[in-house]
Motif scaffolding. Structure first.
Motif, PDB file in Angstrom:
ATOM      1  N   MET A  62       0.827  -1.205   0.000  1.00 58.13           N
ATOM      2  CA  MET A  62       0.000   0.000   0.000  1.00 58.13           C
ATOM      3  C   MET A  62       0.864   1.260   0.000  1.00 58.13           C
ATOM      4  N   GLY A  63       2.005   1.189  -0.685  1.00 52.40           N
ATOM      5  CA  GLY A  63       2.873   2.347  -0.798  1.00 52.40           C
ATOM      6  C   GLY A  63       3.759   2.607   0.391  1.00 52.40           C
ATOM      7  N   LEU A  64       3.781   1.683   1.348  1.00 58.85           N
ATOM      8  CA  LEU A  64       4.625   1.821   2.537  1.00 58.85           C
ATOM      9  C   LEU A  64       5.609   0.669   2.605  1.00 58.85           C
ATOM     10  N   GLN A  65       6.822   0.983   3.067  1.00 60.90           N
ATOM     11  CA  GLN A  65       7.820  -0.054   3.298  1.00 60.90           C
ATOM     12  C   GLN A  65       8.699   0.407   4.449  1.00 60.90           C
ATOM     13  N   TYR A  66       8.681  -0.338   5.541  1.00 68.56           N
ATOM     14  CA  TYR A  66       9.544   0.030   6.659  1.00 68.56           C
ATOM     15  C   TYR A  66       9.704  -1.144   7.621  1.00 68.56           C
ATOM     16  N   GLY A  67      10.696  -0.999   8.495  1.00 67.35           N
ATOM     17  CA  GLY A  67      10.961  -2.060   9.467  1.00 67.35           C
ATOM     18  C   GLY A  67      12.279  -1.830  10.169  1.00 67.35           C
ATOM     19  N   THR A  68      12.945  -2.930  10.535  1.00 69.27           N
ATOM     20  CA  THR A  68      14.230  -2.863  11.208  1.00 69.27           C
ATOM     21  C   THR A  68      15.353  -3.020  10.196  1.00 69.27           C
ATOM     22  N   ALA A  69      16.568  -2.675  10.616  1.00 70.75           N
ATOM     23  CA  ALA A  69      17.704  -2.761   9.706  1.00 70.75           C
ATOM     24  C   ALA A  69      18.995  -2.854  10.499  1.00 70.75           C
ATOM     25  N   LEU A  70      20.047  -3.250   9.802  1.00 73.48           N
ATOM     26  CA  LEU A  70      21.405  -3.255  10.337  1.00 73.48           C
ATOM     27  C   LEU A  70      22.319  -2.536   9.362  1.00 73.48           C
ATOM     28  N   GLY A  71      23.285  -1.814   9.900  1.00 77.53           N
ATOM     29  CA  GLY A  71      24.348  -1.236   9.098  1.00 77.53           C
ATOM     30  C   GLY A  71      25.671  -1.556   9.762  1.00 77.53           C
ATOM     31  N   ALA A  72      26.740  -1.654   8.976  1.00 76.27           N
ATOM     32  CA  ALA A  72      28.024  -2.040   9.558  1.00 76.27           C
ATOM     33  C   ALA A  72      29.186  -1.580   8.691  1.00 76.27           C
ATOM     34  N   ARG A  73      30.327  -1.382   9.351  1.00 76.91           N
ATOM     35  CA  ARG A  73      31.572  -1.093   8.640  1.00 76.91           C
ATOM     36  C   ARG A  73      32.166  -2.369   8.075  1.00 76.91           C
ATOM     37  N   HIS A  74      31.796  -3.502   8.672  1.00 77.66           N
ATOM     38  CA  HIS A  74      32.357  -4.796   8.312  1.00 77.66           C
ATOM     39  C   HIS A  74      31.293  -5.640   7.610  1.00 77.66           C
ATOM     40  N   PRO A  75      31.714  -6.690   6.909  1.00 87.25           N
ATOM     41  CA  PRO A  75      30.742  -7.483   6.148  1.00 87.25           C
ATOM     42  C   PRO A  75      29.622  -8.075   7.016  1.00 87.25           C
ATOM     43  N   LEU A  76      28.428  -8.040   6.462  1.00 91.00           N
ATOM     44  CA  LEU A  76      27.255  -8.707   7.025  1.00 91.00           C
ATOM     45  C   LEU A  76      26.883  -9.850   6.080  1.00 91.00           C
ATOM     46  N   VAL A  77      26.665 -11.040   6.625  1.00 88.35           N
ATOM     47  CA  VAL A  77      26.329 -12.195   5.800  1.00 88.35           C
ATOM     48  C   VAL A  77      25.168 -12.944   6.447  1.00 88.35           C
ATOM     49  N   GLN A  78      24.590 -13.862   5.690  1.00 92.75           N
ATOM     50  CA  GLN A  78      23.512 -14.734   6.162  1.00 92.75           C
ATOM     51  C   GLN A  78      22.376 -13.942   6.822  1.00 92.75           C
ATOM     52  N   PRO A  79      21.798 -12.977   6.095  1.00 95.92           N
ATOM     53  CA  PRO A  79      20.747 -12.139   6.690  1.00 95.92           C
ATOM     54  C   PRO A  79      19.419 -12.884   6.843  1.00 95.92           C
ATOM     55  N   LEU A  80      18.647 -12.427   7.798  1.00 96.62           N
ATOM     56  CA  LEU A  80      17.314 -12.982   8.059  1.00 96.62           C
ATOM     57  C   LEU A  80      16.417 -11.859   8.549  1.00 96.62           C
ATOM     58  N   ALA A  81      15.220 -11.759   7.992  1.00 92.48           N
ATOM     59  CA  ALA A  81      14.214 -10.812   8.465  1.00 92.48           C
ATOM     60  C   ALA A  81      12.998 -11.595   8.944  1.00 92.48           C
ATOM     61  N   HIS A  82      12.646 -11.400  10.201  1.00 92.54           N
ATOM     62  CA  HIS A  82      11.513 -12.115  10.801  1.00 92.54           C
ATOM     63  C   HIS A  82      10.442 -11.097  11.183  1.00 92.54           C
TER      64      HIS A  82
END
Length: 259
Positions: A137-157
């Protein structure tokens, strides 16, 4: 913040943009669990080392509205200014990883911008993962991660629906910081309206994380104090809580601490 094998940290710098949450009069359903992409901004220099102490930050972006009450009534450039201020704050703090909540993708109510992209570019965070718990419905939001180092194997629950609140959830990724073991890092946002919903959401978190064997760090907006969801989560997952009794203001409107 010295590294511990399992760590729970609440609202560390939410005060930077602290403002009351705004409920949306609709419930959008998203998949319970999905694998989001890991973003890598190659224009941001790669970090080649990490210190003896990992620096971690949690921040509720409040859809970019700053101290205003509703982002829909702010001009896009005003929202961009708030995101830029937040990004500069993070750049000054120079965290190894940051957990974010109420982070918008392009949405009609918040300037139709990718807030995570703006923030991570300004903060100098090369890697990012966005878990959109609301997507429709034109909206997209939630939680997030940011990092200086690599992030791998992501999961959103995304948690089970808990009306009248919009969907909440958590984003998880494995942080690979040089000189450190691989670490599960989680950004979580719990229901603001119902204690019963928060308890149910804690059960979902525990069910996902209890069997994982890496060191674990949970950061986020738990919408409660140490005697509420934070303590329950720490006990359930055998976490060491970061200064749970410290008198710090993380929610200026309340004039107190909200983990």
């Amino acid at each position: 913040m010295s590294f511990r094998s399992r760590l729970l940290a609440g609202g560390v710098v939410i005060a930077a943009l602290g403002s009351a949450a705004v409920a949306v009069p609709l419930v959008l359903r998203a998949p319970t669990r999905r694998t989001p992409e890991v973003r890598e901004d190659e224009e941001i220099p790669a970090a080649t080392e990490a210190g003896e102490t990992l620096r971690l930050v949690s921040l509720n972006l409040a859809h970019g509205r700053g101290t205003g009450r509703f982002q829909l009534f702010q001009e896009p450039e005003q929202l961009l200014g708030h995101l830029t201020v937040a990004g500069k704050l993070l750049a000054d703090l120079a965290p190894d990883a940051v957990a974010l909540q109420e982070v918008d993708g392009p949405s009609w109510w918040s300037g139709r911008r990718d807030h995570l992209a703006v923030l991570t570019r300004e903060a100098g965070l090369r890697y990012a993962v966005h878990g959109a718990h609301v997507d429709g419905m034109g909206l997209q939001y939630g939680t997030a991660l940011g990092a200086r180092h690599p992030l791998v194997q992501p999961l959103a629950h995304t948690f089970a629906p808990s009306p009248p609140s919009p969907p909440k959830g958590f984003t998880l990724a494995v942080l690979r910081a040089p000189g450190w073991p691989e670490i599960d890092v989680v950004s979580v946002h719990l229901d603001f309206f119902s204690p019963a919903a928060r308890t149910s959401q804690l059960d979902e978190i525990v069910a996902v994380l209890a069997e994982r064997t890496r060191p674990l760090i949970i950061l986020g907006d738990l919408n409660g104090g140490w005697q509420g969801p934070a303590r329950l989560l720490a006990e359930a997952l055998d976490l060491h809580a970061w200064e749970p009794e410290a008198e710090v203001v993380t929610f200026p409107r309340l004039g107190g601490r909200l983990d």
